[in-house]
Design a protein around this motif. Structure first.
Motif, PDB file in Angstrom:
ATOM      1  N   MET A   1      59.794  59.681  74.202  1.00 47.55           N
ATOM      2  CA  MET A   1      58.343  59.685  74.173  1.00 47.55           C
ATOM      3  C   MET A   1      57.826  61.114  74.259  1.00 47.55           C
ATOM      4  SD  MET A   1      56.933  56.499  76.281  1.00 47.55           S
ATOM      5  CE  MET A   1      58.276  55.724  77.130  1.00 47.55           C
ATOM      6  N   HIS A   2      56.704  61.324  73.569  1.00 50.55           N
ATOM      7  CA  HIS A   2      56.070  62.637  73.540  1.00 50.55           C
ATOM      8  C   HIS A   2      54.677  62.525  74.141  1.00 50.55           C
ATOM      9  CE1 HIS A   2      59.175  64.035  70.804  1.00 50.55           C
ATOM     10  NE2 HIS A   2      58.997  62.932  70.102  1.00 50.55           N
ATOM     11  N   PRO A   3      54.282  63.522  74.928  1.00 47.11           N
ATOM     12  CA  PRO A   3      52.895  63.494  75.405  1.00 47.11           C
ATOM     13  C   PRO A   3      51.948  63.777  74.243  1.00 47.11           C
ATOM     14  CG  PRO A   3      54.018  65.467  76.189  1.00 47.11           C
ATOM     15  CD  PRO A   3      55.039  64.642  75.484  1.00 47.11           C
ATOM     16  N   ALA A   4      50.787  63.132  74.261  1.00 48.42           N
ATOM     17  CA  ALA A   4      49.758  63.381  73.249  1.00 48.42           C
ATOM     18  C   ALA A   4      48.974  64.624  73.661  1.00 48.42           C
ATOM     19  CB  ALA A   4      48.818  62.183  73.165  1.00 48.42           C
ATOM     20  N   SER A   5      48.567  65.430  72.694  1.00 51.62           N
ATOM     21  CA  SER A   5      47.729  66.580  73.035  1.00 51.62           C
ATOM     22  C   SER A   5      46.349  66.060  73.444  1.00 51.62           C
ATOM     23  CB  SER A   5      47.632  67.552  71.864  1.00 51.62           C
ATOM     24  OG  SER A   5      46.992  66.953  70.773  1.00 51.62           O
ATOM     25  N   ALA A   6      45.749  66.758  74.402  1.00 56.60           N
ATOM     26  CA  ALA A   6      44.474  66.301  74.943  1.00 56.60           C
ATOM     27  C   ALA A   6      43.587  67.486  75.306  1.00 56.60           C
ATOM     28  CB  ALA A   6      44.706  65.423  76.176  1.00 56.60           C
ATOM     29  N   LYS A   7      42.273  67.228  75.284  1.00 59.57           N
ATOM     30  CA  LYS A   7      41.268  68.195  75.714  1.00 59.57           C
ATOM     31  C   LYS A   7      40.436  67.523  76.799  1.00 59.57           C
ATOM     32  CE  LYS A   7      39.478  68.348  71.622  1.00 59.57           C
ATOM     33  NZ  LYS A   7      38.626  68.659  70.468  1.00 59.57           N
ATOM     34  N   TRP A   8      39.954  68.314  77.762  1.00 58.26           N
ATOM     35  CA  TRP A   8      39.156  67.726  78.830  1.00 58.26           C
ATOM     36  C   TRP A   8      37.984  68.641  79.178  1.00 58.26           C
ATOM     37  CZ3 TRP A   8      38.183  69.013  84.070  1.00 58.26           C
ATOM     38  CH2 TRP A   8      38.706  70.243  84.478  1.00 58.26           C
ATOM     39  N   TYR A   9      36.960  68.044  79.796  1.00 54.79           N
ATOM     40  CA  TYR A   9      35.848  68.820  80.339  1.00 54.79           C
ATOM     41  C   TYR A   9      35.220  68.080  81.512  1.00 54.79           C
ATOM     42  CZ  TYR A   9      32.808  65.997  77.241  1.00 54.79           C
ATOM     43  OH  TYR A   9      32.162  64.982  76.597  1.00 54.79           O
ATOM     44  N   ASP A  10      34.543  68.851  82.347  1.00 49.88           N
ATOM     45  CA  ASP A  10      33.984  68.389  83.611  1.00 49.88           C
ATOM     46  C   ASP A  10      32.475  68.222  83.498  1.00 49.88           C
ATOM     47  OD1 ASP A  10      33.942  67.895  86.443  1.00 49.88           O
ATOM     48  OD2 ASP A  10      33.384  69.974  86.795  1.00 49.88           O
ATOM     49  N   ARG A  11      31.949  67.178  84.117  1.00 48.86           N
ATOM     50  CA  ARG A  11      30.517  66.970  84.246  1.00 48.86           C
ATOM     51  C   ARG A  11      30.210  66.597  85.694  1.00 48.86           C
ATOM     52  NH1 ARG A  11      29.842  69.549  80.094  1.00 48.86           N
ATOM     53  NH2 ARG A  11      28.870  68.722  78.237  1.00 48.86           N
ATOM     54  N   ARG A  12      28.935  66.513  86.023  1.00 52.58           N
ATOM     55  CA  ARG A  12      28.494  66.276  87.401  1.00 52.58           C
ATOM     56  C   ARG A  12      29.112  65.003  88.003  1.00 52.58           C
ATOM     57  NH1 ARG A  12      24.428  68.505  89.805  1.00 52.58           N
ATOM     58  NH2 ARG A  12      23.442  69.112  87.858  1.00 52.58           N
ATOM     59  N   ASP A  13      29.057  63.900  87.274  1.00 49.38           N
ATOM     60  CA  ASP A  13      29.513  62.613  87.811  1.00 49.38           C
ATOM     61  C   ASP A  13      30.825  62.129  87.229  1.00 49.38           C
ATOM     62  OD1 ASP A  13      27.148  62.448  89.294  1.00 49.38           O
ATOM     63  OD2 ASP A  13      26.089  61.478  87.646  1.00 49.38           O
ATOM     64  N   SER A  14      31.375  62.873  86.256  1.00 46.91           N
ATOM     65  CA  SER A  14      32.528  62.349  85.541  1.00 46.91           C
ATOM     66  C   SER A  14      33.362  63.470  84.926  1.00 46.91           C
ATOM     67  CB  SER A  14      32.057  61.405  84.441  1.00 46.91           C
ATOM     68  OG  SER A  14      31.109  62.058  83.629  1.00 46.91           O
ATOM     69  N   VAL A  15      34.526  63.071  84.445  1.00 48.69           N
ATOM     70  CA  VAL A  15      35.428  63.952  83.706  1.00 48.69           C
ATOM     71  C   VAL A  15      35.745  63.229  82.404  1.00 48.69           C
ATOM     72  CG1 VAL A  15      37.724  65.005  83.689  1.00 48.69           C
ATOM     73  CG2 VAL A  15      36.419  64.924  85.809  1.00 48.69           C
ATOM     74  N   PHE A  16      35.743  63.973  81.305  1.00 46.20           N
ATOM     75  CA  PHE A  16      36.029  63.403  80.000  1.00 46.20           C
ATOM     76  C   PHE A  16      37.351  63.952  79.487  1.00 46.20           C
ATOM     77  CE2 PHE A  16      31.509  63.181  80.527  1.00 46.20           C
ATOM     78  CZ  PHE A  16      31.143  61.978  79.963  1.00 46.20           C
ATOM     79  N   ILE A  17      38.178  63.079  78.930  1.00 51.99           N
ATOM     80  CA  ILE A  17      39.453  63.477  78.333  1.00 51.99           C
ATOM     81  C   ILE A  17      39.521  62.849  76.949  1.00 51.99           C
ATOM     82  CG2 ILE A  17      41.961  63.513  78.554  1.00 51.99           C
ATOM     83  CD1 ILE A  17      41.573  62.749  81.512  1.00 51.99           C
ATOM     84  N   GLU A  18      39.904  63.654  75.968  1.00 54.54           N
ATOM     85  CA  GLU A  18      40.084  63.137  74.616  1.00 54.54           C
ATOM     86  C   GLU A  18      41.527  63.368  74.201  1.00 54.54           C
ATOM     87  OE1 GLU A  18      38.192  63.385  70.150  1.00 54.54           O
ATOM     88  OE2 GLU A  18      37.964  65.109  71.471  1.00 54.54           O
ATOM     89  N   PHE A  19      42.243  62.269  73.939  1.00 53.87           N
ATOM     90  CA  PHE A  19      43.613  62.338  73.448  1.00 53.87           C
ATOM     91  C   PHE A  19      43.561  62.348  71.927  1.00 53.87           C
ATOM     92  CE2 PHE A  19      44.068  60.693  77.703  1.00 53.87           C
ATOM     93  CZ  PHE A  19      45.130  61.439  78.181  1.00 53.87           C
ATOM     94  N   CYS A  20      44.094  63.396  71.335  1.00 54.51           N
ATOM     95  CA  CYS A  20      44.016  63.608  69.890  1.00 54.51           C
ATOM     96  C   CYS A  20      45.182  62.922  69.196  1.00 54.51           C
ATOM     97  CB  CYS A  20      43.989  65.104  69.589  1.00 54.51           C
ATOM     98  SG  CYS A  20      42.693  65.965  70.496  1.00 54.51           S
TER      99      CYS A  20
END
Length: 159
Positions: free
Chosen positions: A1-20
């Protein structure tokens, strides 16, 4: 298995992650209070991807969600302690090679206006309506309205 590349960013109430991962299938996302696991099969060669993250801080696993599109899988992690900045996504200080900061969406949110906070509510609404469609929130605040701007002029016909 290979990890998927991902990008993330921080906000006041949440964290967002996008797996490409293009054309993902068999997507499985598991939210735990301090851990997050993502797995899927994706790409034209059906590679199996798996990412496991020990999170920097706790999340509300019941309020965290994900949405799959043809190009990626976006994850919304609701912070257990809203208003607390995350300097990194992982508990470990070293960042995994497959993870990067999404600088296009990163910003210092301590000075957010009420209008900008509405955009996060819009994303939250989208995540709550997970069924059907590929609705993408208007996170930059531009709205499509049919009123003409004062600088809108009729374009000449092409010859």
């Amino acid at each position: 298995m290979h990890p998927a590349s991902a990008k993330w960013y921080d906000r006041r109430d949440s964290v967002f992650i996008e797996f490409c991962v293009v054309d993902s299938k068999d997507v499985n996302v598991s939210f735990d209070k301090t851990k997050f696991i993502f797995s899927c099969v994706g790409g034209t060669d059906n590679v199996r991807h798996e990412n496991e993250i020990e999170l920097f801080e706790a999340i509300d696993e019941n309020e965290s969600k994900h949405k799959r599109t043809d190009r990626s899988v976006s994850c919304y992690l609701r912070k257990a302690q809203p208003g607390k900045s995350w300097p990194r996504l992982t508990k470990e200080k070293s960042q995994p090679r497959w993870l990067s900061v999404d600088f296009n969406n990163w910003k210092e949110w301590e000075d957010d206006s009420e209008e900008e906070m509405g955009n996060f509510d819009q994303f939250s609404d989208m995540m709550n309506n997970m069924g059907g469609g590929d609705f993408q929130p208007d996170l930059d605040g531009d709205e499509d309205d049919d009123t003409a701007d004062s600088d809108d002029e009729k374009m000449p016909d092409l010859e």
